[in-house]
Design a protein around this motif. Structure first.
Motif: not given
Length: 113
Positions: A50-51, A102-106, A110-111
């Motif tokens: 969702l996010w 990249r920010a959205v994936w992180a 990402g973790g």
């Protein structure tokens, strides 16, 4: 005809961004007033489709909207025309999309890797 299409696309992305900005601000206010730490926020966003969709849509709309807006500024104020103008628009759009993605994936997945 291209100018009309870009004009309409910029207006459509603005309509899409308006509720996303309000949603983002509401989440930020909630997080700050709730005293959430960065780790707690990431704990809530990690693994969330969702996010990912919310912020992914936001990033895509911003990349398109921003690139078209900067194209207009470069044309009107900088006098840029033709292929150089198009290359600038596509380069800015791709850059904004890459950084935002990249920010959205992180923040969302990402973790988890």
């Amino acid at each position: 005809m291209l100018t009309l299409r870009l004009y309409m696309l910029q207006r459509i992305t603005a309509l899409l961004m308006a509720p996303l900005v309000l949603g983002h601000l509401a989440v930020m206010i909630y997080a700050i007033q709730g005293g959430l730490s960065a780790a707690e926020i990431l704990g809530r966003t990690q693994g969330s489709v969702l996010w990912f969709l919310f912020y992914g849509t936001f990033v895509l709309a911003v990349a398109i909207h921003g690139a078209i807006g900067l194209r207009t500024i470069a044309h009107e104020w900088g006098g840029l025309r033709g292929p150089a103008l198009e290359l600038l628009m596509w380069g800015i759009g791709a850059g904004l999309l890459a950084l935002g993605a990249r920010a959205v994936w992180a923040v969302t997945f990402g973790g988890m890797l």
